[in-house]
Design a protein around this motif. Structure first.
Motif, PDB file in Angstrom:
ATOM      1  N   ARG A 190       0.833  -1.207   0.000  1.00 56.64           N
ATOM      2  CA  ARG A 190       0.000   0.000   0.000  1.00 56.64           C
ATOM      3  C   ARG A 190       0.861   1.248   0.000  1.00 56.64           C
ATOM      4  O   ARG A 190       0.601   2.182  -0.731  1.00 56.64           O
ATOM      5  CB  ARG A 190      -0.908  -0.019   1.248  1.00 56.64           C
ATOM      6  CG  ARG A 190      -1.867   1.153   1.276  1.00 56.64           C
ATOM      7  CD  ARG A 190      -2.578   1.261   2.600  1.00 56.64           C
ATOM      8  NE  ARG A 190      -1.644   1.694   3.653  1.00 56.64           N
ATOM      9  CZ  ARG A 190      -2.025   2.004   4.901  1.00 56.64           C
ATOM     10  NH1 ARG A 190      -3.315   1.923   5.232  1.00 56.64           N
ATOM     11  NH2 ARG A 190      -1.131   2.369   5.800  1.00 56.64           N
ATOM     12  N   ASP A 191       1.912   1.219   0.833  1.00 51.82           N
ATOM     13  CA  ASP A 191       2.770   2.397   0.921  1.00 51.82           C
ATOM     14  C   ASP A 191       4.148   2.006   0.381  1.00 51.82           C
ATOM     15  O   ASP A 191       4.706   0.941   0.711  1.00 51.82           O
ATOM     16  CB  ASP A 191       2.912   2.873   2.369  1.00 51.82           C
ATOM     17  CG  ASP A 191       1.557   3.285   2.952  1.00 51.82           C
ATOM     18  OD1 ASP A 191       0.754   3.943   2.198  1.00 51.82           O
ATOM     19  OD2 ASP A 191       1.250   3.001   4.119  1.00 51.82           O
ATOM     20  N   VAL A 192       4.753   2.833  -0.419  1.00 50.30           N
ATOM     21  CA  VAL A 192       6.089   2.581  -0.995  1.00 50.30           C
ATOM     22  C   VAL A 192       6.898   3.857  -0.893  1.00 50.30           C
ATOM     23  O   VAL A 192       6.337   4.945  -0.720  1.00 50.30           O
ATOM     24  CB  VAL A 192       5.982   2.122  -2.463  1.00 50.30           C
ATOM     25  CG1 VAL A 192       5.257   0.790  -2.557  1.00 50.30           C
ATOM     26  CG2 VAL A 192       5.274   3.177  -3.315  1.00 50.30           C
ATOM     27  N   THR A 193       8.274   3.648  -1.015  1.00 53.37           N
ATOM     28  CA  THR A 193       9.207   4.794  -0.994  1.00 53.37           C
ATOM     29  C   THR A 193      10.023   4.722  -2.260  1.00 53.37           C
ATOM     30  O   THR A 193      10.622   3.680  -2.603  1.00 53.37           O
ATOM     31  CB  THR A 193      10.130   4.766   0.228  1.00 53.37           C
ATOM     32  OG1 THR A 193       9.301   4.761   1.414  1.00 53.37           O
ATOM     33  CG2 THR A 193      11.030   5.981   0.242  1.00 53.37           C
ATOM     34  N   THR A 194      10.089   5.828  -2.976  1.00 48.84           N
ATOM     35  CA  THR A 194      10.800   5.856  -4.256  1.00 48.84           C
ATOM     36  C   THR A 194      12.287   5.994  -3.999  1.00 48.84           C
ATOM     37  O   THR A 194      12.727   6.194  -2.853  1.00 48.84           O
ATOM     38  CB  THR A 194      10.293   7.037  -5.105  1.00 48.84           C
ATOM     39  OG1 THR A 194      10.618   8.257  -4.426  1.00 48.84           O
ATOM     40  CG2 THR A 194       8.786   6.956  -5.329  1.00 48.84           C
ATOM     41  N   ASP A 195      13.060   5.827  -5.080  1.00 41.37           N
ATOM     42  CA  ASP A 195      14.513   5.954  -4.969  1.00 41.37           C
ATOM     43  C   ASP A 195      14.874   7.355  -4.500  1.00 41.37           C
ATOM     44  O   ASP A 195      15.947   7.547  -3.901  1.00 41.37           O
ATOM     45  CB  ASP A 195      15.164   5.684  -6.353  1.00 41.37           C
ATOM     46  CG  ASP A 195      14.944   4.218  -6.744  1.00 41.37           C
ATOM     47  OD1 ASP A 195      14.690   3.389  -5.837  1.00 41.37           O
ATOM     48  OD2 ASP A 195      14.942   3.942  -7.959  1.00 41.37           O
ATOM     49  N   ALA A 196      14.000   8.275  -4.809  1.00 43.60           N
ATOM     50  CA  ALA A 196      14.283   9.661  -4.384  1.00 43.60           C
ATOM     51  C   ALA A 196      13.799   9.896  -2.966  1.00 43.60           C
ATOM     52  O   ALA A 196      13.684  11.035  -2.527  1.00 43.60           O
ATOM     53  CB  ALA A 196      13.632  10.649  -5.336  1.00 43.60           C
ATOM     54  N   ASP A 197      13.527   8.769  -2.282  1.00 41.86           N
ATOM     55  CA  ASP A 197      13.077   8.829  -0.898  1.00 41.86           C
ATOM     56  C   ASP A 197      11.713   9.591  -0.779  1.00 41.86           C
ATOM     57  O   ASP A 197      11.458  10.265   0.176  1.00 41.86           O
ATOM     58  CB  ASP A 197      14.146   9.506  -0.008  1.00 41.86           C
ATOM     59  CG  ASP A 197      13.940   9.123   1.482  1.00 41.86           C
ATOM     60  OD1 ASP A 197      13.322   8.042   1.724  1.00 41.86           O
ATOM     61  OD2 ASP A 197      14.306   9.949   2.334  1.00 41.86           O
ATOM     62  N   GLN A 198      10.899   9.444  -1.795  1.00 37.00           N
ATOM     63  CA  GLN A 198       9.556  10.065  -1.815  1.00 37.00           C
ATOM     64  C   GLN A 198       8.554   9.019  -1.391  1.00 37.00           C
ATOM     65  O   GLN A 198       8.454   7.965  -1.991  1.00 37.00           O
ATOM     66  CB  GLN A 198       9.186  10.580  -3.238  1.00 37.00           C
ATOM     67  CG  GLN A 198       7.819  11.230  -3.294  1.00 37.00           C
ATOM     68  CD  GLN A 198       7.761  12.587  -2.626  1.00 37.00           C
ATOM     69  OE1 GLN A 198       8.629  13.414  -2.843  1.00 37.00           O
ATOM     70  NE2 GLN A 198       6.784  12.791  -1.797  1.00 37.00           N
ATOM     71  N   LYS A 199       7.699   9.294  -0.344  1.00 37.36           N
ATOM     72  CA  LYS A 199       6.725   8.322   0.140  1.00 37.36           C
ATOM     73  C   LYS A 199       5.429   8.480  -0.665  1.00 37.36           C
ATOM     74  O   LYS A 199       4.872   9.551  -0.787  1.00 37.36           O
ATOM     75  CB  LYS A 199       6.431   8.548   1.627  1.00 37.36           C
ATOM     76  CG  LYS A 199       7.617   8.203   2.513  1.00 37.36           C
ATOM     77  CD  LYS A 199       7.261   8.355   3.988  1.00 37.36           C
ATOM     78  CE  LYS A 199       8.443   7.999   4.881  1.00 37.36           C
ATOM     79  NZ  LYS A 199       8.136   8.111   6.323  1.00 37.36           N
ATOM     80  N   LEU A 200       5.010   7.301  -1.161  1.00 37.00           N
ATOM     81  CA  LEU A 200       3.767   7.274  -1.954  1.00 37.00           C
ATOM     82  C   LEU A 200       2.796   6.294  -1.318  1.00 37.00           C
ATOM     83  O   LEU A 200       3.216   5.348  -0.638  1.00 37.00           O
ATOM     84  CB  LEU A 200       4.061   6.847  -3.387  1.00 37.00           C
ATOM     85  CG  LEU A 200       5.058   7.718  -4.192  1.00 37.00           C
ATOM     86  CD1 LEU A 200       5.330   7.102  -5.525  1.00 37.00           C
ATOM     87  CD2 LEU A 200       4.528   9.126  -4.326  1.00 37.00           C
ATOM     88  N   THR A 201       1.492   6.513  -1.543  1.00 37.48           N
ATOM     89  CA  THR A 201       0.469   5.583  -1.041  1.00 37.48           C
ATOM     90  C   THR A 201      -0.453   5.219  -2.187  1.00 37.48           C
ATOM     91  O   THR A 201      -0.672   5.979  -3.127  1.00 37.48           O
ATOM     92  CB  THR A 201      -0.350   6.217   0.087  1.00 37.48           C
ATOM     93  OG1 THR A 201      -1.268   5.250   0.588  1.00 37.48           O
ATOM     94  CG2 THR A 201      -1.139   7.432  -0.372  1.00 37.48           C
ATOM     95  N   LEU A 202      -0.995   3.963  -2.098  1.00 33.45           N
ATOM     96  CA  LEU A 202      -1.863   3.445  -3.173  1.00 33.45           C
ATOM     97  C   LEU A 202      -3.282   4.057  -3.036  1.00 33.45           C
ATOM     98  O   LEU A 202      -3.879   3.992  -1.958  1.00 33.45           O
ATOM     99  CB  LEU A 202      -1.932   1.915  -3.084  1.00 33.45           C
ATOM    100  CG  LEU A 202      -2.789   1.228  -4.146  1.00 33.45           C
ATOM    101  CD1 LEU A 202      -2.199   1.444  -5.549  1.00 33.45           C
ATOM    102  CD2 LEU A 202      -2.868  -0.285  -3.853  1.00 33.45           C
ATOM    103  N   MET A 203      -3.800   4.659  -4.139  1.00 28.48           N
ATOM    104  CA  MET A 203      -5.175   5.231  -4.152  1.00 28.48           C
ATOM    105  C   MET A 203      -6.073   4.334  -5.009  1.00 28.48           C
ATOM    106  O   MET A 203      -5.804   4.157  -6.199  1.00 28.48           O
ATOM    107  CB  MET A 203      -5.180   6.660  -4.722  1.00 28.48           C
ATOM    108  CG  MET A 203      -6.582   7.280  -4.755  1.00 28.48           C
ATOM    109  SD  MET A 203      -6.559   8.970  -5.359  1.00 28.48           S
ATOM    110  CE  MET A 203      -5.781   9.801  -3.997  1.00 28.48           C
ATOM    111  N   ASN A 204      -7.063   3.681  -4.361  1.00 33.44           N
ATOM    112  CA  ASN A 204      -7.925   2.767  -5.122  1.00 33.44           C
ATOM    113  C   ASN A 204      -8.838   3.571  -6.061  1.00 33.44           C
ATOM    114  O   ASN A 204      -9.073   4.770  -5.890  1.00 33.44           O
ATOM    115  CB  ASN A 204      -8.751   1.897  -4.172  1.00 33.44           C
ATOM    116  CG  ASN A 204      -9.782   2.711  -3.401  1.00 33.44           C
ATOM    117  OD1 ASN A 204      -9.559   3.885  -3.155  1.00 33.44           O
ATOM    118  ND2 ASN A 204     -10.868   2.053  -3.008  1.00 33.44           N
ATOM    119  N   PRO A 205      -9.387   2.937  -7.075  1.00 33.80           N
ATOM    120  CA  PRO A 205     -10.176   3.672  -8.101  1.00 33.80           C
ATOM    121  C   PRO A 205     -11.383   4.396  -7.498  1.00 33.80           C
ATOM    122  O   PRO A 205     -11.731   5.491  -7.940  1.00 33.80           O
ATOM    123  CB  PRO A 205     -10.600   2.570  -9.058  1.00 33.80           C
ATOM    124  CG  PRO A 205      -9.542   1.527  -8.924  1.00 33.80           C
ATOM    125  CD  PRO A 205      -9.116   1.536  -7.485  1.00 33.80           C
TER     126      PRO A 205
END
Length: 843
Positions: free
Chosen positions: A101-116
């Motif tokens: 659900r939550d991931v961190t990019t190589d640029a250390d940017q935190k992202l979260t999954l948004m369902n449709p």
């Protein structure tokens, strides 16, 4: 116009009216049908436009739904979309079971999954704010409060059973009409990733997409289109009405032209009958055989037959079969049918037709033959009813010889009868008697009671006279209140020697019967009247040789009867002519006396019988004529009354007496003066004004004047006259009833008369000492006066015995030669200055 023509005209009018009514009906139907058609088309257009609005809005809603589903499918296919975690976008707690659900990019940017679903909700919210539309994802089991359904959505969600279900309708939403559409959301395999944990399986309906589209923009566009369409349809409707009106007007003009043509033909056909029908004369047509072919309306009306009852019938057998004298005539003698043989017109001024009731109708006619080239083919008879003309002629003839009021023969008829009687008298050697009757005092009744009453009295007098004469005698009305009677003797051969004496006896006997029958009272409209008569008798050949002299002598004898006291008859005597001439001279002398002021007044004192004190005076008229000398009032006053001069003489007496009172009043002598009023003066409407004017001119109080009226003058006094006297009395003027006891006054009439004094007539005073009856009458009169609160005054006292007897019986006032003869005004003045007692008056 004949009934047939009238019916034909009525049929034409009825047909035209029916055609116009049909035209109006069909025009109205066309207008209604055209209006209904245009209204139907416009209504359908409005309905179609509303459907188009609905379809357009529904298409937009479906597009929104497809967009929503496409985005969902794309998001589900891609496995979701990672977005940067921020204050507005937090990790979805419903996806916490997903390891990535939550991931961190190589640029250390935190992202979260948004369902449709979450992503679509945010997109829809932004879209709704931008376009004022409403897109709402909802469910009966919402995971978020934002997905809570409203009442409408809840009711629709409960009806969904499959994926293809759709529900759309226009309802009020957020204060405006909106199209709301809702489609179900069905769980797919790809949806289990997020929704399996909530118990959903593939194929389950887990909610729905609710879309609301405001209708205002669509309806605004639709209204503009409807306005344009309505205007167009209205213009088409008006054009259609104009077309219908144009057609209707052309159709009406066509009908009117057709009707006018028909009427022209009908007029051309019925012209002759219309002309004939308009004639006031009757018209009959007959053929060469004498059979009737037509009758105009006037003929139908006059004869009583209907046209169809006579057509084809013989004019001689049904209408004209009598001669002028009423005798039957044969057909070959009929002058009306004679025109068929002679070929010439025939006319008659006095003939007769028989009507339907077989009653002879007096007519005048002219019969004219009808020709076809030179051959007589029939005839026409124009006739008119002369019944009224004959009746008018008979009436004129009757009125020419009869009095219209009494139906007695008039003077013309009487003189003709006298001429015929004189001719027979000369031929057969017998005599005639002519009686001239004049009603006494009729003019007084006529003036007081009115001409209607006077006319009725004359009719009653005529009836009584007619009843008293026998055949072959004749009674006629001379005119006014004068009547003539012609007496023809019926004498046997042996009586011819004493014809004159017998004729005189018969004439005087008839005169006495007439006088007797006149003594009976006359009753008119509840009122009783007494009329007397004076009759003069002239004989042929003793008194006259022709009708002029006979009539003149009877007139002279009548005046003799009047001079003898009236209510009597008189035979003509030789000296009558001299008396009549003297009367004419006296009448002329009276006229001259008025002009030359030959009248004068003398005054007789009225005294108190107790002490002889003079209380008042009576003004008495005297005449000293330059041509006639001294004339007694007994002689000239009756003549003045008969010729009407008593009216100006009476005014002179009243004015002169008032002036004398004014003179005495100025000298300090308050002496009342009694003035005699004649019967004619009493009946005059101007009596009040004459009396008041005399008082005003003399400037004396009304109480100084006393008016004396005779008892006979009050006999026929109308209520108007009584009211007139009452008004004078109310002003203070004294009223005395003169010659009391000589008339026929009833106690009820006496009670209503506004008099103060009853003057006992001299005829009773003369016998008061010697005649017990006269004394009793005087005593009764005195008592009556006391009981009625009036004064008694005795006139004509000529002896001491009369004075003492009157005083003894209670009479307080009197006048007469015993006290004083009438004297001049200066004598009265001297007497009053010396104490005012009768015993000081010079003899």
């Amino acid at each position: 116009m004949t009934p047939a023509t009238t019916e034909s005209k009525a049929d034409l009018q009825s047909g035209f009216a029916s055609a116009l009514e049909s035209l109006r009906k069909y025009t109205l139907i066309a207008i209604v049908a055209w209006t209904l058609m245009i209204a139907g088309i416009f209504t359908w257009t409005i309905y179609d436009q509303r459907n188009r609005e609905f379809a357009t809005a529904l298409g937009v809603a479906r597009a929104y739904f497809q967009k929503d589903q496409s985005v969902r499918q794309w998001g589900a296919t891609q496995g979701g979309v990672y977005v940067k975690i921020s204050e507005h976008t937090q990790p979805n707690p419903h996806l916490k079971n997903l390891p990535h659900r939550d991931v961190t990019t190589d640029a250390d940017q935190k992202l979260t999954l948004m369902n449709p679903a979450y992503m679509i909700r945010q997109i829809n919210e932004r879209f709704s704010r931008m376009h004022n539309d409403y897109i709402h994802i909802t469910s009966l089991n919402p995971l978020h409060d934002e997905n809570e359904p409203d009442d409408w959505e809840r009711s629709i969600l409960k009806t969904f059973t499959k994926e293809s279900d759709e529900f759309a309708q226009i309802v009020g939403f957020r204060g405006q009409p909106s199209l709301r559409m809702m489609r179900p959301m069905v769980t797919k395999q790809r949806c289990l990733k997020c929704h399996e944990q909530h118990g959903y399986k593939v194929g389950d309906i887990r909610g729905g997409v609710s879309i609301a589209i405001p209708m205002a923009p669509y309806r605004r566009d639709s209204s503009e289109q409807l306005l344009l369409i309505g205007t167009t349809h209205g213009g088409i409707w008006v054009c259609g009405l104009l077309g219908i009106g144009f057609y209707t007007r052309r159709a009406r003009r066509h009908l009117e032209d057709r009707q006018q043509s028909i009427q022209s033909l009908a007029k051309a056909n019925s012209y002759n009958r219309s002309v004939i029908g308009a004639l006031g004369e009757g018209l009959l047509g007959f053929d060469a055989m004498g059979r009737l072919t037509f009758l105009n309306p006037a003929a139908v009306h006059l004869l009583g037959w209907k046209e169809h009852e006579l057509l084809g019938k013989s004019i001689h057998g049904f209408i004209h079969y009598l001669k002028d004298n009423g005798e039957p005539c044969r057909e070959d003698e009929c002058p009306m049918l004679g025109v068929l043989h002679s070929g010439e017109s025939h006319s008659s001024r006095d003939d007769q037709f028989m009507n339907r009731d077989r009653i002879a109708l007096p007519i005048s006619y002219i019969a004219t033959p009808l020709f076809e080239q030179t051959r007589v083919v029939g005839g026409v008879v124009a006739f008119q009813d002369i019944s009224e003309q004959k009746q008018s002629l008979q009436r004129i003839e009757y009125l020419a010889h009869h009095d219209s009021l009494t139906d007695l023969p008039n003077r013309v008829a009487f003189l003709e009868a006298v001429d015929n009687a004189l001719a027979n008298a000369r031929r057969y050697g017998h005599g005639l008697a002519l009686l001239f009757l004049d009603l006494d005092n009729f003019g007084v009744i006529n003036d007081s009671a009115g001409h209607t009453t006077g006319d009725e009295l004359l009719r009653q007098v005529a009836k009584r006279l007619r009843h008293e004469i026998r055949q072959p005698d004749l009674v006629a009305r001379q005119g006014g209140d004068e009547f003539l009677i012609l007496m023809v003797p019926v004498i046997k051969e042996k009586e011819k020697e004493d014809i004159t004496r017998q004729l005189a006896l018969n004439a005087t006997g008839l005169a006495q019967r007439v006088l007797d029958v006149m003594h009976d009272p006359f009753l008119v409209e509840g009122s009783t009247y007494y009329i007397k008569a004076s009759i003069g008798i002239s004989l042929f050949p003793e008194d006259a040789n022709d009708r002029v002299e006979l009539l003149k002598n009877a007139d002279a004898a009548m005046y003799t009867a009047k001079g003898d006291g009236r209510d009597t008859y008189a035979l003509y005597a030789g000296d009558l002519a001299q008396r009549i001439q003297h009367r004419h001279m006296l009448e002329t002398g009276l006229n001259q006396a008025l002009i030359k002021q030959e009248f004068r007044l003398v005054y007789q004192p009225i005294v108190d019988l107790n002490d002889g004190k003079i209380l008042a005076v009576e003004a008495l008229l005297r005449l000293r004529s330059a041509t006639l000398g001294d004339v007694s009032p007994v002689e000239f006053i009756p003549v003045a009354e008969e010729c009407g001069l008593i009216l100006p003489i009476g005014r002179w007496v009243l004015q002169t007496a008032c002036r004398q009172m004014a003179q005495w009043f100025g000298m300090g002598m308050e002496l009342r003066v009694a003035v005699n009023l004649s019967t004619l003066q009493l009946q005059r409407e101007d009596l009040e004004s004459s009396v008041l004017q005399a008082l005003e001119d003399a400037q004396i109080p009304a109480s100084m004047l006393v008016l004396e009226i005779t008892e006979g003058a009050t006999l026929h006094a109308s209520p108007v006259v009584i009211e007139r006297l009452q008004r004078l009395h109310d002003l203070g003027i004294g009223l005395s009833l003169d010659d009391f006891g000589t008339g026929y006054s009833s106690l009820s009439r006496l009670k209503n008369l506004p008099v103060d004094t009853l003057k006992i007539d001299k005829s009773f005073v003369d016998g008061v000492v010697t005649e017990q009856d006269d004394e009793q009458i005087v005593l009764t009169t005195i008592e009556l006066a006391k009981n009625l609160n009036k004064r008694a005054l005795a006139e004509g006292i000529e002896s001491r015995e009369q004075w003492q007897c009157l005083l003894r019986n209670g009479c307080q006032r009197g006048q007469g030669y015993f006290f004083s003869r009438p004297v001049e005004a200066v004598v009265i003045e001297e007497l009053v200055r010396n104490g005012g007692h009768w015993n000081q008056i010079p003899s």
